[in-house]
Design a protein around this motif. Structure first.
Motif, mmCIF file in Angstrom:
data_model
loop_
_atom_site.group_PDB
_atom_site.id
_atom_site.type_symbol
_atom_site.label_atom_id
_atom_site.label_comp_id
_atom_site.label_asym_id
_atom_site.label_seq_id
_atom_site.Cartn_x
_atom_site.Cartn_y
_atom_site.Cartn_z
ATOM 1 N N ALA A 151 0.829 -1.204 0.000
ATOM 2 C CA ALA A 151 0.000 0.000 0.000
ATOM 3 C C ALA A 151 0.866 1.257 0.000
ATOM 4 O O ALA A 151 0.578 2.223 -0.725
ATOM 5 C CB ALA A 151 -0.942 0.002 1.204
ATOM 6 N N SER A 152 1.938 1.247 0.777
ATOM 7 C CA SER A 152 2.843 2.383 0.831
ATOM 8 C C SER A 152 3.496 2.628 -0.530
ATOM 9 O O SER A 152 3.576 3.766 -1.004
ATOM 10 C CB SER A 152 3.911 2.150 1.898
ATOM 11 O OG SER A 152 4.833 3.212 1.909
ATOM 12 N N ARG A 153 3.948 1.565 -1.154
ATOM 13 C CA ARG A 153 4.559 1.692 -2.488
ATOM 14 C C ARG A 153 3.538 2.214 -3.500
ATOM 15 O O ARG A 153 3.856 3.049 -4.346
ATOM 16 C CB ARG A 153 5.133 0.360 -2.952
ATOM 17 C CG ARG A 153 6.428 -0.006 -2.241
ATOM 18 C CD ARG A 153 7.027 -1.311 -2.758
ATOM 19 N NE ARG A 153 7.050 -1.444 -4.196
ATOM 20 C CZ ARG A 153 8.023 -1.006 -4.996
ATOM 21 N NH1 ARG A 153 9.066 -0.399 -4.464
ATOM 22 N NH2 ARG A 153 7.959 -1.195 -6.304
ATOM 23 N N ALA A 154 2.319 1.733 -3.421
ATOM 24 C CA ALA A 154 1.288 2.168 -4.362
ATOM 25 C C ALA A 154 0.983 3.650 -4.193
ATOM 26 O O ALA A 154 0.895 4.396 -5.181
ATOM 27 C CB ALA A 154 0.020 1.335 -4.185
ATOM 28 N N ILE A 155 0.828 4.085 -2.963
ATOM 29 C CA ILE A 155 0.446 5.485 -2.755
ATOM 30 C C ILE A 155 1.605 6.427 -3.063
ATOM 31 O O ILE A 155 1.405 7.470 -3.690
ATOM 32 C CB ILE A 155 -0.154 5.732 -1.350
ATOM 33 C CG1 ILE A 155 -0.923 7.049 -1.340
ATOM 34 C CG2 ILE A 155 0.899 5.704 -0.266
ATOM 35 C CD1 ILE A 155 -1.892 7.196 -0.210
ATOM 36 N N THR A 156 2.825 6.073 -2.681
ATOM 37 C CA THR A 156 3.950 6.946 -3.033
ATOM 38 C C THR A 156 4.168 6.950 -4.545
ATOM 39 O O THR A 156 4.547 7.964 -5.114
ATOM 40 C CB THR A 156 5.242 6.573 -2.281
ATOM 41 O OG1 THR A 156 5.566 5.207 -2.520
ATOM 42 C CG2 THR A 156 5.116 6.828 -0.798
ATOM 43 N N GLY A 157 3.895 5.824 -5.195
ATOM 44 C CA GLY A 157 3.984 5.773 -6.652
ATOM 45 C C GLY A 157 2.962 6.677 -7.320
ATOM 46 O O GLY A 157 3.220 7.254 -8.383
ATOM 47 N N ALA A 158 1.805 6.818 -6.712
ATOM 48 C CA ALA A 158 0.766 7.700 -7.259
ATOM 49 C C ALA A 158 1.186 9.167 -7.180
ATOM 50 O O ALA A 158 0.735 9.990 -7.981
ATOM 51 C CB ALA A 158 -0.552 7.479 -6.518
ATOM 52 N N TYR A 159 2.033 9.504 -6.224
ATOM 53 C CA TYR A 159 2.516 10.880 -6.092
ATOM 54 C C TYR A 159 3.540 11.235 -7.176
ATOM 55 O O TYR A 159 3.647 12.398 -7.562
ATOM 56 C CB TYR A 159 3.180 11.088 -4.721
ATOM 57 C CG TYR A 159 2.210 11.386 -3.614
ATOM 58 C CD1 TYR A 159 1.869 12.694 -3.287
ATOM 59 C CD2 TYR A 159 1.643 10.360 -2.868
ATOM 60 C CE1 TYR A 159 0.991 12.977 -2.258
ATOM 61 C CE2 TYR A 159 0.761 10.633 -1.836
ATOM 62 C CZ TYR A 159 0.437 11.935 -1.537
ATOM 63 O OH TYR A 159 -0.438 12.221 -0.528
ATOM 64 N N ARG A 160 4.301 10.252 -7.638
ATOM 65 C CA ARG A 160 5.428 10.515 -8.548
ATOM 66 C C ARG A 160 5.053 11.373 -9.755
ATOM 67 O O ARG A 160 5.686 12.416 -9.994
ATOM 68 C CB ARG A 160 6.077 9.197 -8.973
ATOM 69 C CG ARG A 160 7.416 9.366 -9.645
ATOM 70 C CD ARG A 160 8.144 8.048 -9.842
ATOM 71 N NE ARG A 160 8.446 7.439 -8.551
ATOM 72 C CZ ARG A 160 7.900 6.300 -8.102
ATOM 73 N NH1 ARG A 160 7.061 5.619 -8.846
ATOM 74 N NH2 ARG A 160 8.229 5.816 -6.922
ATOM 75 N N PRO A 161 4.026 11.000 -10.539
ATOM 76 C CA PRO A 161 3.732 11.828 -11.720
ATOM 77 C C PRO A 161 3.186 13.219 -11.375
ATOM 78 O O PRO A 161 3.219 14.120 -12.209
ATOM 79 C CB PRO A 161 2.687 11.005 -12.480
ATOM 80 C CG PRO A 161 2.113 10.060 -11.488
ATOM 81 C CD PRO A 161 3.172 9.817 -10.465
ATOM 82 N N LEU A 162 2.711 13.393 -10.169
ATOM 83 C CA LEU A 162 2.217 14.707 -9.740
ATOM 84 C C LEU A 162 3.359 15.603 -9.270
ATOM 85 O O LEU A 162 3.311 16.823 -9.431
ATOM 86 C CB LEU A 162 1.200 14.541 -8.611
ATOM 87 C CG LEU A 162 -0.019 13.680 -8.926
ATOM 88 C CD1 LEU A 162 -0.831 13.433 -7.664
ATOM 89 C CD2 LEU A 162 -0.859 14.323 -10.002
ATOM 90 N N LEU A 163 4.393 14.987 -8.679
ATOM 91 C CA LEU A 163 5.484 15.761 -8.099
ATOM 92 C C LEU A 163 6.639 16.011 -9.059
ATOM 93 O O LEU A 163 7.319 17.032 -8.951
ATOM 94 C CB LEU A 163 6.005 15.054 -6.841
ATOM 95 C CG LEU A 163 4.997 14.900 -5.704
ATOM 96 C CD1 LEU A 163 5.611 14.138 -4.541
ATOM 97 C CD2 LEU A 163 4.470 16.258 -5.247
ATOM 98 N N GLU A 164 6.852 15.092 -9.995
ATOM 99 C CA GLU A 164 7.975 15.261 -10.936
ATOM 100 C C GLU A 164 7.921 16.586 -11.696
ATOM 101 O O GLU A 164 8.942 17.268 -11.798
ATOM 102 C CB GLU A 164 8.048 14.076 -11.903
ATOM 103 C CG GLU A 164 8.724 12.873 -11.297
ATOM 104 C CD GLU A 164 8.790 11.672 -12.238
ATOM 105 O OE1 GLU A 164 8.221 11.746 -13.355
ATOM 106 O OE2 GLU A 164 9.406 10.674 -11.856
#
Length: 162
Positions: free
Chosen positions: A28-41
């Motif tokens: 779950a942690s990997r999934a949610i932090t992965g969801a942030y990546r395209p928003l933060l890059e």
């Protein structure tokens, strides 16, 4: 078996991977932090840098020690984050006049401007999570309780023998 030898209970089998709470939380942690990546890059931030920005935006100037405590990270993790954000002009460090060991960090004007743009991120993550407000609140409360319980408990798991 003699009467002097205590009977030992057979050990239960190790649960399957998907039955391990640790794995469920990790995934779950990997999934949610992965969801942030395209928003933060596009904003030039990593997820840990985002956490620093959010925390400083919330609290204003903090000592590095306070920031470490709030983020529940160690100095070796937070210090490079601070240096990178400072190099990018988003925060500034200053030593305390009466004790140079104490370092304060705060967002710069550019950091404050970027912090304002970060308000667009949580709604996208909330939509991706597909949970109601009440479900998120329940999940957060359970996760905080779990963290406190684990932090306050010695597991008693034997260490591996060499």
């Amino acid at each position: 078996m003699s009467d002097e030898t205590p009977a030992t209970e057979p050990r239960p089998p190790i649960p399957l991977l998907d039955k391990h709470l640790c794995f469920t939380l990790y995934a779950a942690s990997r999934a949610i932090t992965g969801a942030y990546r395209p928003l933060l890059e596009p904003l030039g931030l990593t997820y840990p840098q985002y956490l620093v920005m959010i925390t400083l935006g919330e609290h204003g100037s903090l000592t590095v020690k306070e920031l470490v405590a709030l983020l529940q990270l160690d100095y070796g993790t937070v210090t490079p984050l601070i240096k990178r954000l400072e190099a990018n002009g988003l925060l500034q460090r200053r030593r305390q006049a009466d004790d140079e060991r104490v370092v304060h960090v705060a967002l710069t004007d550019d950091g404050l401007a970027l912090h304002t743009r970060l308000s667009d991120v949580p709604p996208v993550i909330a939509e991706a999570a597909g949970l109601t407000y009440d479900e998120v609140t329940t999940l957060q409360n359970l996760a905080r309780r779990l963290t406190a319980n684990i932090d306050g408990h010695t597991t008693g798991v034997p260490t591996a023998k060499k």
